[in-house]
Design a protein around this motif. Structure first.
Motif, PDB file in Angstrom:
ATOM      1  N   GLY A  14       3.359  -5.539  -3.343  1.00 51.81           N
ATOM      2  CA  GLY A  14       2.188  -4.857  -2.798  1.00 51.81           C
ATOM      3  C   GLY A  14       2.238  -3.344  -2.845  1.00 51.81           C
ATOM      4  O   GLY A  14       1.378  -2.681  -2.253  1.00 51.81           O
ATOM      5  N   ALA A  15       3.227  -2.772  -3.514  1.00 54.56           N
ATOM      6  CA  ALA A  15       3.331  -1.311  -3.590  1.00 54.56           C
ATOM      7  C   ALA A  15       2.123  -0.716  -4.311  1.00 54.56           C
ATOM      8  O   ALA A  15       1.567  -1.329  -5.219  1.00 54.56           O
ATOM      9  CB  ALA A  15       4.613  -0.901  -4.318  1.00 54.56           C
ATOM     10  N   GLY A  64       0.783  -1.222   0.000  1.00 54.91           N
ATOM     11  CA  GLY A  64       0.000   0.000   0.000  1.00 54.91           C
ATOM     12  C   GLY A  64       0.822   1.284   0.000  1.00 54.91           C
ATOM     13  O   GLY A  64       0.265   2.364   0.029  1.00 54.91           O
ATOM     14  N   LYS A  65       2.134   1.186  -0.041  1.00 54.49           N
ATOM     15  CA  LYS A  65       3.011   2.363   0.013  1.00 54.49           C
ATOM     16  C   LYS A  65       3.441   2.787  -1.388  1.00 54.49           C
ATOM     17  O   LYS A  65       3.454   1.991  -2.317  1.00 54.49           O
ATOM     18  CB  LYS A  65       4.279   2.052   0.815  1.00 54.49           C
ATOM     19  CG  LYS A  65       4.022   1.525   2.194  1.00 54.49           C
ATOM     20  CD  LYS A  65       4.028   2.622   3.177  1.00 54.49           C
ATOM     21  CE  LYS A  65       3.904   2.007   4.569  1.00 54.49           C
ATOM     22  NZ  LYS A  65       3.466   2.872   5.550  1.00 54.49           N
ATOM     23  N   ALA A  68       2.810  -5.301 -14.913  1.00 49.79           N
ATOM     24  CA  ALA A  68       2.352  -4.572 -13.734  1.00 49.79           C
ATOM     25  C   ALA A  68       1.417  -3.441 -14.153  1.00 49.79           C
ATOM     26  O   ALA A  68       1.550  -2.882 -15.247  1.00 49.79           O
ATOM     27  CB  ALA A  68       3.536  -4.019 -12.961  1.00 49.79           C
ATOM     28  N   THR A  69       0.490  -3.104 -13.276  1.00 51.83           N
ATOM     29  CA  THR A  69      -0.498  -2.067 -13.574  1.00 51.83           C
ATOM     30  C   THR A  69      -0.434  -0.879 -12.617  1.00 51.83           C
ATOM     31  O   THR A  69      -1.185   0.075 -12.790  1.00 51.83           O
ATOM     32  CB  THR A  69      -1.928  -2.659 -13.543  1.00 51.83           C
ATOM     33  OG1 THR A  69      -2.149  -3.230 -12.246  1.00 51.83           O
ATOM     34  CG2 THR A  69      -2.107  -3.720 -14.617  1.00 51.83           C
ATOM     35  N   HIS A 111       9.296  -2.485 -11.841  1.00 49.82           N
ATOM     36  CA  HIS A 111       7.856  -2.231 -11.857  1.00 49.82           C
ATOM     37  C   HIS A 111       7.086  -3.474 -11.405  1.00 49.82           C
ATOM     38  O   HIS A 111       6.230  -3.403 -10.526  1.00 49.82           O
ATOM     39  CB  HIS A 111       7.462  -1.805 -13.277  1.00 49.82           C
ATOM     40  CG  HIS A 111       6.089  -1.287 -13.415  1.00 49.82           C
ATOM     41  ND1 HIS A 111       5.322  -1.549 -14.527  1.00 49.82           N
ATOM     42  CD2 HIS A 111       5.316  -0.501 -12.613  1.00 49.82           C
ATOM     43  CE1 HIS A 111       4.150  -0.946 -14.406  1.00 49.82           C
ATOM     44  NE2 HIS A 111       4.124  -0.314 -13.249  1.00 49.82           N
ATOM     45  N   GLN A 112       7.419  -4.602 -11.992  1.00 48.76           N
ATOM     46  CA  GLN A 112       6.731  -5.846 -11.646  1.00 48.76           C
ATOM     47  C   GLN A 112       7.037  -6.284 -10.215  1.00 48.76           C
ATOM     48  O   GLN A 112       6.133  -6.727  -9.486  1.00 48.76           O
ATOM     49  CB  GLN A 112       7.097  -6.937 -12.662  1.00 48.76           C
ATOM     50  CG  GLN A 112       6.531  -6.637 -14.031  1.00 48.76           C
ATOM     51  CD  GLN A 112       6.920  -7.610 -15.130  1.00 48.76           C
ATOM     52  OE1 GLN A 112       6.357  -7.528 -16.191  1.00 48.76           O
ATOM     53  NE2 GLN A 112       7.863  -8.495 -14.923  1.00 48.76           N
TER      54      GLN A 112
END
Length: 75
Positions: free
Chosen positions: A26-27, A3-4, A49-50, A19-20
């Motif tokens: 969990g970033a 979540g950071k 990654a999105t 990125h992935q």
């Protein structure tokens, strides 16, 4: 780091891998810190990654790196 918003130095592995890896950890978002002269292009073509991702320019990177208590990690 769940979540950071994560800041990592450029180098060692590709932007796509960073990125992935950030998303897998969990970033919520990723910023890549450019700690040398110039402003490299951020190419994430092929990343699965999105999460949002950006690159921080050299001058701003040094300001971030000079802040006490900041932790730059490798992912």
């Amino acid at each position: 780091m769940r979540g950071k918003i994560v800041f990592v130095k450029k180098g060692e592995i590709s932007y796509i891998e960073k990125h992935q890896n950030a998303q897998n950890a969990g970033a919520a978002a990723l910023f890549i810190v450019n700690d040398d002269f110039g402003f490299p292009k951020l190419n994430l073509a092929g990343s699965k990654a999105t999460i949002p991702c950006g690159i921080v320019g050299w001058e701003d990177s040094w300001k971030l790196l000079s802040k006490e208590g900041q932790k730059i990690i490798r992912i």
